[in-house]
Each structure stands twice: as structure tokens, then as C-alpha cells.
Write a protein that holds these residues in place. Structure first.
Motif, PDB file in Angstrom:
ATOM      1  N   GLY A  40       0.818  -1.212   0.000  1.00  0.00           N
ATOM      2  CA  GLY A  40       0.000   0.000   0.000  1.00  0.00           C
ATOM      3  C   GLY A  40       0.845   1.252   0.000  1.00  0.00           C
ATOM      4  N   ALA A  41       1.955   1.255   0.750  1.00  0.00           N
ATOM      5  CA  ALA A  41       2.815   2.434   0.814  1.00  0.00           C
ATOM      6  C   ALA A  41       3.493   2.701  -0.527  1.00  0.00           C
ATOM      7  CB  ALA A  41       3.869   2.243   1.902  1.00  0.00           C
ATOM      8  N   ALA A  45       2.890   5.896  -2.858  1.00  0.00           N
ATOM      9  CA  ALA A  45       4.001   6.757  -3.253  1.00  0.00           C
ATOM     10  C   ALA A  45       3.914   7.108  -4.736  1.00  0.00           C
ATOM     11  CB  ALA A  45       5.331   6.066  -2.957  1.00  0.00           C
ATOM     12  N   GLY A  46       3.530   6.131  -5.555  1.00  0.00           N
ATOM     13  CA  GLY A  46       3.380   6.407  -6.977  1.00  0.00           C
ATOM     14  C   GLY A  46       2.316   7.451  -7.241  1.00  0.00           C
ATOM     15  N   SER A  47       1.189   7.329  -6.551  1.00  0.00           N
ATOM     16  CA  SER A  47       0.109   8.305  -6.740  1.00  0.00           C
ATOM     17  C   SER A  47       0.522   9.692  -6.267  1.00  0.00           C
ATOM     18  CB  SER A  47      -1.145   7.845  -5.989  1.00  0.00           C
ATOM     19  OG  SER A  47      -1.671   6.676  -6.553  1.00  0.00           O
ATOM     20  N   LEU A  48       1.227   9.756  -5.159  1.00  0.00           N
ATOM     21  CA  LEU A  48       1.618  11.057  -4.623  1.00  0.00           C
ATOM     22  C   LEU A  48       2.699  11.722  -5.483  1.00  0.00           C
ATOM     23  CD1 LEU A  48       1.583  10.191  -0.820  1.00  0.00           C
ATOM     24  CD2 LEU A  48      -0.144  11.421  -2.143  1.00  0.00           C
ATOM     25  N   VAL A  49       3.581  10.928  -6.058  1.00  0.00           N
ATOM     26  CA  VAL A  49       4.574  11.481  -6.987  1.00  0.00           C
ATOM     27  C   VAL A  49       3.882  12.048  -8.216  1.00  0.00           C
ATOM     28  CG1 VAL A  49       6.425  10.842  -8.594  1.00  0.00           C
ATOM     29  CG2 VAL A  49       6.536  10.121  -6.202  1.00  0.00           C
ATOM     30  N   ARG A  50       2.886  11.327  -8.721  1.00  0.00           N
ATOM     31  CA  ARG A  50       2.150  11.824  -9.889  1.00  0.00           C
ATOM     32  C   ARG A  50       1.404  13.112  -9.559  1.00  0.00           C
ATOM     33  NH1 ARG A  50       1.480   6.216 -10.586  1.00  0.00           N
ATOM     34  NH2 ARG A  50      -0.502   6.197  -9.462  1.00  0.00           N
ATOM     35  N   LEU A  51       1.035  13.268  -8.288  1.00  0.00           N
ATOM     36  CA  LEU A  51       0.374  14.494  -7.854  1.00  0.00           C
ATOM     37  C   LEU A  51       1.226  15.723  -8.158  1.00  0.00           C
ATOM     38  CD1 LEU A  51      -1.708  16.115  -6.142  1.00  0.00           C
ATOM     39  CD2 LEU A  51      -0.375  15.455  -4.127  1.00  0.00           C
ATOM     40  N   VAL A 216      -8.914   0.745  -3.252  1.00  0.00           N
ATOM     41  CA  VAL A 216      -8.823  -0.627  -2.750  1.00  0.00           C
ATOM     42  C   VAL A 216      -8.901  -1.621  -3.909  1.00  0.00           C
ATOM     43  CG1 VAL A 216      -9.892  -2.358  -1.251  1.00  0.00           C
ATOM     44  CG2 VAL A 216      -9.751   0.016  -0.510  1.00  0.00           C
ATOM     45  N   TYR A 217      -9.737  -1.310  -4.887  1.00  0.00           N
ATOM     46  CA  TYR A 217      -9.853  -2.181  -6.070  1.00  0.00           C
ATOM     47  C   TYR A 217      -8.524  -2.255  -6.810  1.00  0.00           C
ATOM     48  CZ  TYR A 217     -11.402  -3.549 -10.799  1.00  0.00           C
ATOM     49  OH  TYR A 217     -11.543  -4.159 -12.010  1.00  0.00           O
ATOM     50  N   GLY A 336      -3.523   8.834  -1.224  1.00  0.00           N
ATOM     51  CA  GLY A 336      -3.802   8.861   0.200  1.00  0.00           C
ATOM     52  C   GLY A 336      -4.680   7.703   0.635  1.00  0.00           C
ATOM     53  N   LEU A 337      -5.683   7.411  -0.185  1.00  0.00           N
ATOM     54  CA  LEU A 337      -6.581   6.309   0.149  1.00  0.00           C
ATOM     55  C   LEU A 337      -5.880   4.961   0.029  1.00  0.00           C
ATOM     56  CD1 LEU A 337      -9.738   7.657  -1.675  1.00  0.00           C
ATOM     57  CD2 LEU A 337      -9.508   7.311   0.799  1.00  0.00           C
ATOM     58  N   MET A 338      -4.973   4.833  -0.941  1.00  0.00           N
ATOM     59  CA  MET A 338      -4.267   3.573  -1.106  1.00  0.00           C
ATOM     60  C   MET A 338      -3.314   3.328   0.062  1.00  0.00           C
ATOM     61  SD  MET A 338      -2.650   2.231  -4.668  1.00  0.00           S
ATOM     62  CE  MET A 338      -4.183   2.450  -5.554  1.00  0.00           C
ATOM     63  N   TRP A 339      -2.667   4.412   0.516  1.00  0.00           N
ATOM     64  CA  TRP A 339      -1.793   4.276   1.676  1.00  0.00           C
ATOM     65  C   TRP A 339      -2.602   3.805   2.884  1.00  0.00           C
ATOM     66  CZ3 TRP A 339      -1.719   6.773   6.459  1.00  0.00           C
ATOM     67  CH2 TRP A 339      -0.583   6.534   7.236  1.00  0.00           C
ATOM     68  N   GLY A 340      -3.728   4.464   3.127  1.00  0.00           N
ATOM     69  CA  GLY A 340      -4.563   4.066   4.251  1.00  0.00           C
ATOM     70  C   GLY A 340      -5.183   2.700   4.071  1.00  0.00           C
ATOM     71  N   SER A 341      -5.540   2.363   2.838  1.00  0.00           N
ATOM     72  CA  SER A 341      -6.223   1.093   2.620  1.00  0.00           C
ATOM     73  C   SER A 341      -5.276  -0.090   2.760  1.00  0.00           C
ATOM     74  CB  SER A 341      -6.890   1.072   1.239  1.00  0.00           C
ATOM     75  OG  SER A 341      -5.934   1.163   0.208  1.00  0.00           O
ATOM     76  N   GLY A 342      -3.964   0.144   2.634  1.00  0.00           N
ATOM     77  CA  GLY A 342      -3.017  -0.942   2.887  1.00  0.00           C
ATOM     78  C   GLY A 342      -3.140  -1.443   4.308  1.00  0.00           C
ATOM     79  N   TRP A 343      -3.185  -0.495   5.233  1.00  0.00           N
ATOM     80  CA  TRP A 343      -3.353  -0.876   6.631  1.00  0.00           C
ATOM     81  C   TRP A 343      -4.780  -1.353   6.896  1.00  0.00           C
ATOM     82  CZ3 TRP A 343       1.328  -1.167   8.424  1.00  0.00           C
ATOM     83  CH2 TRP A 343       2.306  -0.309   7.917  1.00  0.00           C
TER      84      TRP A 343
END
Length: 391
Positions: A40-41, A45-51, A216-217, A336-343
Motif C-alpha cells: 500500500g505504501a 508513493a506512486g500516486s503522490l509522486v504523480r500528484l 482498494v480495487y 492517500g486512500l491507497m496508503w490508508g487502505s493498505g493498513w
């Protein structure tokens, strides 16, 4: 090669690549020794870099005379970085590969869409039908990768990703040259100029919530379904069926699109998301999954349609920044959601999908507000080409 054929090749190559990789990146990371939380992290990270990377490339795209070359360079660098997923192992190396690949890949889809929207404004082709080629090849890529992973393992998707991006780089240089900008009013140089447009501000949070609800998907459905005993071939079929529904919407749904408009499409996407993620959270029954994955045509497709219709009403000089700011908003939400959804997935398993249903419920409430009417300066193509808002 006609303009329509040129854009079809660009969309087809890039989405075949992404379709092959997207379902299996979590499995590749897990095979590289990462825990669910680390997967998830890394995905986040990929999504946040693309941000960050996407809007900067959009600002550059609105400033350079030929956006095609920027697109080609981005695709070439992303292809090179993609090879690292097939070679690296361990958190540090895979995180580095993800960051490098995300920087390079961030502009590919929004710049392709910006170039296509410009061509549609000039009356070049029917965007919906051309853009649907990308959806078709995404489905083919997911199916092919699922079958290939049965005998070669999930890392085969890495090589398919790199190959598709190389073709994208070549095809980008074959796109029709954009017209010169002589005589146009110079757009604001600010990166945030699209935010001065009320229609853009209305659609931005809806896209972030509804598209972000796929976190999550995208991140854990493959792992979740593998743990439930579903084969990789069937998982590839689930992903492909979702995109098939999207294709049907883009190719045959023009009367519905014209009737619903931006607000109706957003409400449809949000409502479908509540249903889709609720069912996915409670069951791994194959028949149920086949049914709700068809709702991808609405949760992704209808929302993308709504966003593109809203963006078509913006001044042409804001196209690159608007496309990439939209992509960045979605990346920020998804990351952000992917990071949280990992946990969350590690603690609750498939029930993590219920949190995504809650996001869609919030988006539905926000979409009940009527969107602002286009100003008098809005380009005519925003209403003359409703099908240009497809995926």
C-alpha cells in the motif's frame, strides 16, 4: 494515417500497457517481498509522486509549441523505468522504481487527452470512438497478462508494460502537428489558472472522490481474490469485463450522456460506486463479482465522461494544466486512500471496500448541487461534441 488512426494508436498502445500491469502490480510487489502495508505504501508513493509531476508537466505542455515531443519523451522514460519492476526486489529498490516510473508516466494519459481534445475542438474526429480503442486494448492487456501470469508469473506484466510504452513513444511522434498559437490571447502562466473556472472547481472534488474510491480495487482486489482461491485468469477476466462495460458506454451511450449531462453522469457514477463497493466488500462469490464489476463502466466511465465534458468548456490555453490538475487531484485522492487502505485491508480484509462505498455516498451528496452554467466564452465544442468526454 488519419488523425483518428494516429490517436487510436497512441491510446491503444498506452492502455494495453497499463491494462497488463495494473491488475498485477500489487502481486509483483508482494512477490518482491513486501507486506500488505508496504504494498500500500509503495502504491501510494506512486500516486503522490504523480500528484506533483503531472501538473508541472501540464504547465510545460501549455508553454511548449509541440506537446507531442513531451509525450514521446515521457513514454520512453516510463518504458525504461518499467523494466525495474521485473528486476528489483525489496522495499527500497521497488520504491525507487515506483517513484521513477511514476514521474515519467504521470503526463502520458493527460497529455494524450489534451492533444485529442484539441483535435476534437478543430472538428478532427469523434473522440468517443477513438478513445474507446484505449479501453478495448486495456481489456485485451488485462486478459493477456492474466493468461501469461498463469505460466510465467505476474512479473511478465512488466515486460508487456515496457513494450506498450515504447510503442506509445513512437506513435506520439506520428500524431498530427498542433496548430500555431498566433493571434490567441495568451493564457495565464499560473499553474492554478484552471481553478479560476467555476465548472472546473465543481467537478474536481467529485472526480477525486469517485475515482479515488477505486483505491482498494486497484491496490488489493487481485490479492483479495487470490486469497479467496480465484485464479489469475478469472481475475484478469473480472478486470476486463469492467472495461468492456466502459466501452459499451462510450460507443453506444451518447443519447444517455446528452440527456444526463455533467451532473447526471456524476450522480450515476456515485450511486453505482455505493452499490459496487458494498457488494465487493461482502462477497467473493464469482457470479456476484462478475455482475458488480460491470459497474466499472459507470464508476469510472461515467465520472470520466462528466469530467471531460466539464473540461471541454474551458479555454483551449488551459487544456494541458486542466487535464494534469485533474489527474493530480485523482492521484492525490487515490494515493492517500491507497496508503490508508493498505493498513485497512491488512486489518479488515475485503471489508475495506465499504470505506470506498462511503466516499461514493459523499460524492453523491456533493453532486446534488447544480453545476454552474458555462460562461459566454465557453467553446462551442463543449456542447457540440458531447461524446468527447469519454475515457
Amino acid at each position: 494515417m488519419t488523425p483518428a488512426q494516429s490517436f487510436a494508436l497512441v491510446f491503444g498502445a498506452q492502455f494495453a500497457a497499463f491494462g497488463a500491469m495494473m491488475p498485477f502490480l500489487p502481486a509483483i510487489l508482494a512477490e518482491g517481498g513486501l507486506t500488505a502495508g508496504e504494498v500500500g505504501a509503495v502504491l501510494a508513493a506512486g500516486s503522490l509522486v504523480r500528484l506533483v509531476a503531472a501538473p508541472l508537466s501540464g504547465r510545460l505542455a501549455d508553454a511548449v509549441p509541440d506537446m507531442r515531443r513531451l509525450l514521446a519523451v515521457a513514454a520512453l522514460l516510463a518504458a525504461a523505468a518499467a523494466l525495474g519492476f521485473g528486476l528489483a526486489a525489496g522495499l527500497a529498490l521497488l520504491l525507487a522504481v515506483q517513484v521513477l516510473h511514476s514521474i515519467a508516466a504521470a503526463p502520458i494519459v493527460p497529455l494524450s487527452d489534451a492533444l485529442a481534445v484539441g483535435a476534437v475542438r478543430r472538428g478532427g474526429f469523434d473522440y468517443a470512438r477513438v478513445r474507446s480503442v484505449g479501453s478495448i486494448t486495456f481489456m485485451i492487456g488485462a486478459l493477456a497478462a492474466g493468461l501469461a501470469a498463469e505460466w510465467a508469473g505476474p512479473r511478465i506484466a512488466t515486460w508487456m508494460l515496457a513494450a506498450g510504452l515504447l510503442v506509445t513513444a513512437w506513435a506520439a511522434l506520428r500524431l498530427p502537428a498542433p496548430p500555431g498559437r498566433e493571434g490567441e490571447k495568451a493564457p495565464s502562466p499560473s499553474l492554478w489558472a484552471p481553478l479560476t473556472e467555476t465548472g472546473f472547481r465543481w467537478v474536481l472534488p467529485l472526480a477525486a472522490l469517485i475515482q479515488g474510491s477505486h483505491a482498494v480495487y486497484y491496490g488489493f482486489s487481485t490479492l483479495h481474490w487470490q486469497e479467496a482461491g480465484l485464479s489469475t485468469g478469472f481475475i484478469g477476466l473480472l478486470w476486463a469485463l469492467g472495461v468492456l462495460a466502459e466501452i459499451v458506454l462510450f460507443l453506444t451511450g451518447r443519447p444517455v450522456v446528452e440527456r444526463l449531462g455533467v451532473r447526471g453522469l456524476a450522480l450515476l457514477a456515485a450511486g453505482a460506486g455505493v452499490l459496487r463497493w458494498t457488494v465487493t466488500g461482502f462477497t467473493v462469490e464469482p457470479a456476484a463479482l462478475l455482475g458488480v464489476n460491470l459497474l466499472h463502466g459507470l464508476t469510472f466511465g461515467a465520472m470520466h465522461l462528466a469530467a471531460m465534458r466539464a473540461l471541454m468548456a474551458l479555454p483551449a490555453g488551459l487544456s494541458g494544466r486542466a487535464q494534469t490538475l485533474l489527474a493530480s487531484a485523482v492521484s492525490a485522492s487515490t494515493g492517500g486512500l491507497m496508503w490508508g487502505s493498505g493498513w485497512l485491508y491488512g486489518a479488515a480484509g475485503g471489508l475495506a471496500f465499504l470505506a470506498m462505498a462511503g466516499l461514493c455516498a459523499l460524492a453523491f451528496a456533493l453532486a446534488l448541487r447544480p453545476p454552474p452554467a458555462p460562461g459566454p466564452a465557453a467553446p462551442r465544442s463543449a456542447t457540440d461534441h458531447p461524446s468527447a468526454a469519454s475515457r
